[in-house]
Design a protein around this motif. Structure first.
Motif, PDB file in Angstrom:
ATOM      1  N   UNK A  36       0.826  -1.205   0.000  1.00  0.00           N
ATOM      2  CA  UNK A  36       0.000   0.000   0.000  1.00  0.00           C
ATOM      3  C   UNK A  36       0.863   1.259   0.000  1.00  0.00           C
ATOM      4  N   UNK A  37       1.974   1.230   0.713  1.00  0.00           N
ATOM      5  CA  UNK A  37       2.866   2.393   0.739  1.00  0.00           C
ATOM      6  C   UNK A  37       3.492   2.642  -0.631  1.00  0.00           C
ATOM      7  N   UNK A  38       3.876   1.582  -1.326  1.00  0.00           N
ATOM      8  CA  UNK A  38       4.455   1.743  -2.660  1.00  0.00           C
ATOM      9  C   UNK A  38       3.413   2.268  -3.646  1.00  0.00           C
ATOM     10  N   UNK A  39       2.196   1.796  -3.549  1.00  0.00           N
ATOM     11  CA  UNK A  39       1.130   2.289  -4.428  1.00  0.00           C
ATOM     12  C   UNK A  39       0.837   3.763  -4.149  1.00  0.00           C
ATOM     13  N   UNK A  40       0.913   4.158  -2.908  1.00  0.00           N
ATOM     14  CA  UNK A  40       0.728   5.572  -2.578  1.00  0.00           C
ATOM     15  C   UNK A  40       1.847   6.421  -3.162  1.00  0.00           C
ATOM     16  N   UNK A  41       3.086   5.934  -3.076  1.00  0.00           N
ATOM     17  CA  UNK A  41       4.210   6.686  -3.646  1.00  0.00           C
ATOM     18  C   UNK A  41       4.052   6.831  -5.159  1.00  0.00           C
ATOM     19  N   UNK A  42       3.588   5.784  -5.835  1.00  0.00           N
ATOM     20  CA  UNK A  42       3.386   5.863  -7.282  1.00  0.00           C
ATOM     21  C   UNK A  42       2.279   6.859  -7.627  1.00  0.00           C
ATOM     22  N   UNK A  43       1.198   6.852  -6.876  1.00  0.00           N
ATOM     23  CA  UNK A  43       0.103   7.785  -7.145  1.00  0.00           C
ATOM     24  C   UNK A  43       0.540   9.226  -6.920  1.00  0.00           C
ATOM     25  N   UNK A  44       1.325   9.473  -5.890  1.00  0.00           N
ATOM     26  CA  UNK A  44       1.813  10.832  -5.635  1.00  0.00           C
ATOM     27  C   UNK A  44       2.776  11.286  -6.736  1.00  0.00           C
ATOM     28  N   UNK A  45       3.618  10.385  -7.216  1.00  0.00           N
ATOM     29  CA  UNK A  45       4.542  10.744  -8.290  1.00  0.00           C
ATOM     30  C   UNK A  45       3.793  11.087  -9.568  1.00  0.00           C
ATOM     31  N   UNK A  46       2.760  10.345  -9.880  1.00  0.00           N
ATOM     32  CA  UNK A  46       1.961  10.635 -11.073  1.00  0.00           C
ATOM     33  C   UNK A  46       1.261  11.985 -10.946  1.00  0.00           C
ATOM     34  N   UNK A  47       0.768  12.288  -9.752  1.00  0.00           N
ATOM     35  CA  UNK A  47       0.117  13.582  -9.543  1.00  0.00           C
ATOM     36  C   UNK A  47       1.118  14.720  -9.703  1.00  0.00           C
ATOM     37  N   UNK A  48       2.311  14.548  -9.162  1.00  0.00           N
ATOM     38  CA  UNK A  48       3.335  15.584  -9.301  1.00  0.00           C
ATOM     39  C   UNK A  48       3.732  15.762 -10.761  1.00  0.00           C
ATOM     40  N   UNK A  49       3.799  14.670 -11.506  1.00  0.00           N
ATOM     41  CA  UNK A  49       4.160  14.760 -12.920  1.00  0.00           C
ATOM     42  C   UNK A  49       3.095  15.528 -13.702  1.00  0.00           C
ATOM     43  N   UNK A  50       1.838  15.291 -13.387  1.00  0.00           N
ATOM     44  CA  UNK A  50       0.761  16.000 -14.081  1.00  0.00           C
ATOM     45  C   UNK A  50       0.752  17.479 -13.718  1.00  0.00           C
ATOM     46  N   UNK A  51       1.063  17.787 -12.474  1.00  0.00           N
ATOM     47  CA  UNK A  51       1.021  19.184 -12.022  1.00  0.00           C
ATOM     48  C   UNK A  51       2.139  20.025 -12.616  1.00  0.00           C
ATOM     49  N   UNK A  52       3.265  19.434 -12.942  1.00  0.00           N
ATOM     50  CA  UNK A  52       4.418  20.217 -13.410  1.00  0.00           C
ATOM     51  C   UNK A  52       4.528  20.297 -14.922  1.00  0.00           C
ATOM     52  N   UNK A  53       3.708  19.602 -15.684  1.00  0.00           N
ATOM     53  CA  UNK A  53       3.833  19.628 -17.134  1.00  0.00           C
ATOM     54  C   UNK A  53       5.039  18.828 -17.587  1.00  0.00           C
ATOM     55  N   UNK A  54       5.570  19.181 -18.784  1.00  0.00           N
ATOM     56  CA  UNK A  54       6.723  18.443 -19.304  1.00  0.00           C
ATOM     57  C   UNK A  54       7.984  18.791 -18.551  1.00  0.00           C
ATOM     58  N   UNK A  55       8.966  17.914 -18.680  1.00  0.00           N
ATOM     59  CA  UNK A  55      10.258  18.141 -18.040  1.00  0.00           C
ATOM     60  C   UNK A  55      11.015  19.258 -18.755  1.00  0.00           C
ATOM     61  N   UNK A  56      11.890  19.958 -18.041  1.00  0.00           N
ATOM     62  CA  UNK A  56      12.656  21.050 -18.664  1.00  0.00           C
ATOM     63  C   UNK A  56      13.419  20.622 -19.910  1.00  0.00           C
ATOM     64  N   UNK A  57      14.072  19.467 -19.988  1.00  0.00           N
ATOM     65  CA  UNK A  57      14.753  19.093 -21.241  1.00  0.00           C
ATOM     66  C   UNK A  57      13.788  18.973 -22.417  1.00  0.00           C
ATOM     67  N   UNK A  58      12.580  18.469 -22.146  1.00  0.00           N
ATOM     68  CA  UNK A  58      11.604  18.370 -23.224  1.00  0.00           C
ATOM     69  C   UNK A  58      11.169  19.753 -23.702  1.00  0.00           C
TER      70      UNK A  58
END
Length: 327
Positions: free
Chosen positions: A88-110
């Motif tokens: 459950x802790x690993x699934x929570x970490x994955x969900x938080x990472x996906x949310x952070x990725x959506x909130x920040x848009x594309x990566x600076x190199x892109x």
């Protein structure tokens, strides 16, 4: 028959007087004071168990032991619950990472790649604009046909359109995800957090601690035995759960109320124990199966409960007979 000797009759009379005096003294000793009543000690035991089933792997207390509040009491096997919590802790970490990725848009190199493409498109558009200017001058003097001019003008328009496209792509790359997408992913994070809380709760249920200080009266399982969910493993008695019960007639119950002080005397106690009444029954414990009369009313008794202080309660033991004296 030979008459009795006067001295013998005097001796027998003296002995009879002594016996009567002894009987009178015994009756006086057995007479109960008006404010003293017989009772017994009772304990409201606390049965410690777990809401989860499992094999008993650890028993930290023994019968008769005094334990402090929050002291560990027993533990059940928790391999499955530990693994579920980690998942459950690993699934929570994955969900938080996906949310952070959506909130920040594309990566600076892109974003930098898109910016480089935009710079190249701007240069091409500038070059196409210069070529269009030259071809327009050539067309006016008749140096080129109109078809060539149209091709040059179309190339310049295409270059300008590419510049606008890449400019918008750079702006979009810096934007976070769509609002509905963000809400959906935030809900996924909350669901993962709830799963972690549930897994943590199940794991915590495998380790049971004392809810309060008290005495362990019995242990009901041995290490290695399987314990079903809800079954008590340890029986303990907190001092605040020790009370004294005694019974008074209906002629006395009307003068009693919670808070009244009394003293408790028990055999073997170094001194009397002070207590206060906490409950007075509103119904008779024993009612004769006849209509009330002046004679039958005297047979009615009412139960009264009193609690000693927490410090004095360990001096009393459930089932112990006591005498209660009202103050």
């Amino acid at each position: 028959m030979k008459p009795s000797c006067p001295c013998a009759r005097g001796a027998r009379f003296a002995a009879l007087v002594a016996v009567l005096a002894a009987c009178g003294a015994l009756a006086a000793c057995s007479h109960r004071a008006d404010n003293t009543w017989q009772g017994y000690v009772e304990g409201e035991f606390v049965y410690l168990g777990s809401s989860q089933s499992g094999k008993l792997t650890q028993l930290d207390v023994a019968r008769g032991q005094e334990i402090a509040a929050s002291a560990p009491v027993f533990a059940l096997e928790s391999v499955d619950e530990t693994a579920a919590l980690q998942q459950a802790q690993q699934q929570l970490a994955a969900a938080r990472a996906q949310l952070a990725d959506i909130q920040t848009g594309k990566r600076p190199p892109e974003v930098d790649v898109t910016k480089a493409q935009l710079a190249q498109a701007v240069a091409n558009a500038r070059k196409a604009a210069l070529q269009l200017t030259r071809d327009e001058a050539q067309y006016r003097v008749g140096g080129i046909p109109k078809g060539q001019l149209d091709d040059t003008r179309a190339a310049a328009d295409a270059a300008d359109a590419q510049v606008r496209e890449l400019t918008h792509e750079v702006a979009v790359a810096r934007l976070p995800g769509r609002s509905q997408q963000l809400l959906a992913q935030a809900a996924q994070v909350e669901a993962a957090q709830a799963a972690v809380a549930q897994a943590q709760w199940k794991l915590d249920q495998k380790r049971v601690s004392a809810p309060a200080k008290g005495r362990v009266y019995d242990t009901l399982y041995r290490v290695g035995e399987w314990v079903q969910a809800g079954n008590p493993v340890v029986q303990m008695l907190p001092p605040q759960n020790v009370k004294v019960r005694f019974f008074v007639p209906e002629t006395v119950v009307g003068s009693l109320a919670p808070g009244r002080a009394l003293t408790i005397h028990c055999d073997g106690c170094a001194s009397d124990v002070k207590a206060k009444i906490t409950y007075v029954s509103s119904a008779a414990e024993y009612t004769p199966p006849v209509i009330y009369s002046n004679e039958s009313r005297a047979k009615l008794v009412f139960m009264v409960e009193a609690h000693p202080s927490v410090d004095d309660a360990p001096r009393l033991h459930p089932g112990q007979p006591v005498s209660v004296t009202l103050q």
